[in-house]
Motif scaffolding. Structure first.
Motif, PDB file in Angstrom:
ATOM      1  N   GLY A  69       0.808  -1.215   0.000  1.00 33.57           N
ATOM      2  CA  GLY A  69       0.000   0.000   0.000  1.00 33.57           C
ATOM      3  C   GLY A  69       0.838   1.261   0.000  1.00 33.57           C
ATOM      4  N   ALA A  70       1.896   1.291   0.813  1.00 36.75           N
ATOM      5  CA  ALA A  70       2.758   2.472   0.876  1.00 36.75           C
ATOM      6  C   ALA A  70       3.520   2.671  -0.421  1.00 36.75           C
ATOM      7  CB  ALA A  70       3.731   2.325   2.050  1.00 36.75           C
ATOM      8  N   THR A  71       4.020   1.572  -0.993  1.00 36.49           N
ATOM      9  CA  THR A  71       4.743   1.673  -2.258  1.00 36.49           C
ATOM     10  C   THR A  71       3.830   2.158  -3.379  1.00 36.49           C
ATOM     11  OG1 THR A  71       6.202  -0.133  -1.571  1.00 36.49           O
ATOM     12  CG2 THR A  71       6.130   0.387  -3.924  1.00 36.49           C
ATOM     13  N   LEU A  72       2.613   1.642  -3.402  1.00 37.76           N
ATOM     14  CA  LEU A  72       1.652   2.065  -4.417  1.00 37.76           C
ATOM     15  C   LEU A  72       1.349   3.552  -4.303  1.00 37.76           C
ATOM     16  CD1 LEU A  72      -0.473   1.481  -6.612  1.00 37.76           C
ATOM     17  CD2 LEU A  72      -2.053   0.843  -4.771  1.00 37.76           C
ATOM     18  N   ALA A  73       1.118   4.037  -3.073  1.00 40.31           N
ATOM     19  CA  ALA A  73       0.802   5.445  -2.872  1.00 40.31           C
ATOM     20  C   ALA A  73       1.969   6.341  -3.285  1.00 40.31           C
ATOM     21  CB  ALA A  73       0.441   5.682  -1.406  1.00 40.31           C
ATOM     22  N   ALA A  74       3.184   5.975  -2.889  1.00 37.69           N
ATOM     23  CA  ALA A  74       4.352   6.786  -3.229  1.00 37.69           C
ATOM     24  C   ALA A  74       4.585   6.818  -4.738  1.00 37.69           C
ATOM     25  CB  ALA A  74       5.586   6.235  -2.517  1.00 37.69           C
ATOM     26  N   THR A  75       4.436   5.678  -5.377  1.00 40.32           N
ATOM     27  CA  THR A  75       4.669   5.614  -6.821  1.00 40.32           C
ATOM     28  C   THR A  75       3.635   6.439  -7.587  1.00 40.32           C
ATOM     29  OG1 THR A  75       5.590   3.391  -6.589  1.00 40.32           O
ATOM     30  CG2 THR A  75       4.872   4.054  -8.789  1.00 40.32           C
ATOM     31  N   LEU A  76       2.374   6.289  -7.218  1.00 45.51           N
ATOM     32  CA  LEU A  76       1.313   7.007  -7.936  1.00 45.51           C
ATOM     33  C   LEU A  76       1.402   8.513  -7.705  1.00 45.51           C
ATOM     34  CD1 LEU A  76      -0.923   6.082  -9.805  1.00 45.51           C
ATOM     35  CD2 LEU A  76      -2.488   6.070  -7.871  1.00 45.51           C
ATOM     36  N   ALA A  77       1.737   8.908  -6.465  1.00 45.15           N
ATOM     37  CA  ALA A  77       1.873  10.336  -6.181  1.00 45.15           C
ATOM     38  C   ALA A  77       3.040  10.942  -6.949  1.00 45.15           C
ATOM     39  CB  ALA A  77       2.061  10.545  -4.679  1.00 45.15           C
ATOM     40  N   ALA A  78       4.135  10.209  -7.059  1.00 43.72           N
ATOM     41  CA  ALA A  78       5.310  10.731  -7.760  1.00 43.72           C
ATOM     42  C   ALA A  78       5.094  10.791  -9.265  1.00 43.72           C
ATOM     43  CB  ALA A  78       6.524   9.847  -7.442  1.00 43.72           C
ATOM     44  N   VAL A  79       4.371   9.813  -9.814  1.00 47.86           N
ATOM     45  CA  VAL A  79       4.193   9.741 -11.263  1.00 47.86           C
ATOM     46  C   VAL A  79       3.058  10.630 -11.757  1.00 47.86           C
ATOM     47  CG1 VAL A  79       3.570   8.188 -13.166  1.00 47.86           C
ATOM     48  CG2 VAL A  79       5.185   7.423 -11.411  1.00 47.86           C
ATOM     49  N   ALA A  80       1.904  10.606 -11.040  1.00 44.22           N
ATOM     50  CA  ALA A  80       0.705  11.290 -11.551  1.00 44.22           C
ATOM     51  C   ALA A  80       0.253  12.454 -10.678  1.00 44.22           C
ATOM     52  CB  ALA A  80      -0.434  10.283 -11.691  1.00 44.22           C
ATOM     53  N   GLY A  81       0.802  12.587  -9.453  1.00 38.90           N
ATOM     54  CA  GLY A  81       0.412  13.688  -8.597  1.00 38.90           C
ATOM     55  C   GLY A  81      -0.793  13.360  -7.731  1.00 38.90           C
ATOM     56  N   ILE A  82      -1.175  14.321  -6.870  1.00 35.36           N
ATOM     57  CA  ILE A  82      -2.286  14.157  -5.932  1.00 35.36           C
ATOM     58  C   ILE A  82      -3.535  14.786  -6.552  1.00 35.36           C
ATOM     59  CG2 ILE A  82      -3.084  14.536  -3.575  1.00 35.36           C
ATOM     60  CD1 ILE A  82      -0.553  12.884  -3.705  1.00 35.36           C
ATOM     61  N   HIS A  83      -4.438  13.960  -7.059  1.00 36.52           N
ATOM     62  CA  HIS A  83      -5.667  14.432  -7.694  1.00 36.52           C
ATOM     63  C   HIS A  83      -6.804  13.483  -7.328  1.00 36.52           C
ATOM     64  CE1 HIS A  83      -3.057  17.025 -10.088  1.00 36.52           C
ATOM     65  NE2 HIS A  83      -2.398  15.947 -10.496  1.00 36.52           N
ATOM     66  N   GLY A  84      -8.008  13.902  -7.647  1.00 35.36           N
ATOM     67  CA  GLY A  84      -9.161  13.044  -7.397  1.00 35.36           C
ATOM     68  C   GLY A  84      -9.109  11.769  -8.212  1.00 35.36           C
ATOM     69  N   TRP A  85      -8.766  11.896  -9.493  1.00 37.65           N
ATOM     70  CA  TRP A  85      -8.755  10.711 -10.338  1.00 37.65           C
ATOM     71  C   TRP A  85      -7.625   9.754  -9.968  1.00 37.65           C
ATOM     72  CZ3 TRP A  85      -4.649   9.334 -13.448  1.00 37.65           C
ATOM     73  CH2 TRP A  85      -3.675  10.311 -13.702  1.00 37.65           C
ATOM     74  N   THR A  86      -6.493  10.303  -9.468  1.00 37.57           N
ATOM     75  CA  THR A  86      -5.410   9.407  -9.038  1.00 37.57           C
ATOM     76  C   THR A  86      -5.792   8.676  -7.752  1.00 37.57           C
ATOM     77  OG1 THR A  86      -4.337  11.287  -7.949  1.00 37.57           O
ATOM     78  CG2 THR A  86      -3.552  10.678 -10.141  1.00 37.57           C
ATOM     79  N   PHE A  87      -6.585   9.353  -6.902  1.00 35.88           N
ATOM     80  CA  PHE A  87      -7.060   8.659  -5.693  1.00 35.88           C
ATOM     81  C   PHE A  87      -7.996   7.513  -6.074  1.00 35.88           C
ATOM     82  CE2 PHE A  87      -9.822   7.914  -2.068  1.00 35.88           C
ATOM     83  CZ  PHE A  87      -8.912   7.864  -1.024  1.00 35.88           C
ATOM     84  N   GLY A  88      -8.864   7.753  -7.070  1.00 33.56           N
ATOM     85  CA  GLY A  88      -9.721   6.669  -7.540  1.00 33.56           C
ATOM     86  C   GLY A  88      -8.918   5.523  -8.123  1.00 33.56           C
ATOM     87  N   LEU A  89      -7.881   5.860  -8.910  1.00 32.02           N
ATOM     88  CA  LEU A  89      -7.023   4.813  -9.471  1.00 32.02           C
ATOM     89  C   LEU A  89      -6.285   4.066  -8.357  1.00 32.02           C
ATOM     90  CD1 LEU A  89      -5.816   3.472 -11.985  1.00 32.02           C
ATOM     91  CD2 LEU A  89      -4.073   5.281 -12.020  1.00 32.02           C
ATOM     92  N   LEU A  90      -5.832   4.822  -7.355  1.00 33.77           N
ATOM     93  CA  LEU A  90      -5.167   4.209  -6.204  1.00 33.77           C
ATOM     94  C   LEU A  90      -6.086   3.204  -5.526  1.00 33.77           C
ATOM     95  CD1 LEU A  90      -2.780   4.399  -3.995  1.00 33.77           C
ATOM     96  CD2 LEU A  90      -4.326   5.960  -2.823  1.00 33.77           C
TER      97      LEU A  90
END
Length: 237
Positions: A69-90
């Motif tokens: 979970g932590a690795t997924l969150a860090a990777t997605l935040a670094a690649v796509a940023g903190i947005h609503g759609w990235t939270f849904g993808l997360l």
């Protein structure tokens, strides 16, 4: 508490859980930011199950889920940023990872940890490092509390329960044979027999469950037990 048994085991497990959770929370609050301190007592709770084998297995599964979970969150935040759609993808990816069979009952924490790391930690490595440290503190305190003292062994209790069941079944069969030899049983006697045998059937299931739990309790348990218990429990089953 006056005699060894499952009731006293539950009381002792509850006391160990309180002590481990409290100690883990105090140390995490002292060493780490308050935003991750809660993960320490939560991990201690996960690490304290009825048996050492189950505790180690659940703890390892939880650590794997937390890491994913932590690795997924860090990777997605670094690649796509903190947005609503990235939270849904997360959320979608975390739920898919949580269904991996090897995570067992700890699949849900993948999403929970990823939410914290993504929302509160903004996917930053510092936050994730603190989160990992908090989980490590909880795991160490939980397993230590479970190993000192380790859960009691009850091989003799399970053998006694099987013996009592055997005696009860013998008495019921003798009563059945004597009555059928002497006369045709009436409806009241038949109803009584049904109730008696259904109770024995339920008792068989209960004893089988306790034997399985005791066999599991013997795995990785450092507490010594009577000689021959490795053969006695399967024979009792």
């Amino acid at each position: 508490m006056r005699g060894a048994g499952s009731e006293r085991d539950e009381v002792l497990l509850g006391a160990e859980t309180v002590i481990a959770a409290m100690a883990a929370w105090v140390l995490a609050r002292y060493l780490l930011p308050p935003s991750v301190a809660t993960f320490a007592p939560f991990t201690a709770l996960v690490s304290l199950q009825a048996t050492v084998d189950r505790s180690v297995r659940d703890c390892l599964q939880y650590v794997l889920a937390m890491t994913a979970g932590a690795t997924l969150a860090a990777t997605l935040a670094a690649v796509a940023g903190i947005h609503g759609w990235t939270f849904g993808l997360l959320t979608l990816i975390a739920l898919c990872i949580g269904r991996i069979r090897h995570l067992g009952r700890q699949g849900t924490p993948v999403a929970i940890v990823s939410f914290f790391a993504f929302s509160s930690g903004q996917g930053q490595i510092d936050y994730i490092g603190h989160l990992v440290a908090s989980v490590g503190i909880g795991a160490l305190y939980g397993l230590a509390a479970h190993l000192v003292p380790a859960p009691a062994r009850h091989t003799g209790h399970q053998q006694q329960a099987v013996t009592a069941l055997y005696v009860a079944m013998t008495q019921r069969l003798n009563d059945l044979a004597d009555t059928l030899e002497a006369e045709a049983p009436d409806r009241d006697r038949l109803r009584q027999w049904r109730r008696d045998w259904r109770r024995l059937s339920a008792e068989c299931e209960r004893i089988r469950h306790t034997i399985e739990a005791e066999i599991e309790n013997g795995r990785m348990n450092p507490r010594r037990t009577v000689s021959g218990s490795g053969e006695a429990l399967p024979r009792a089953r």
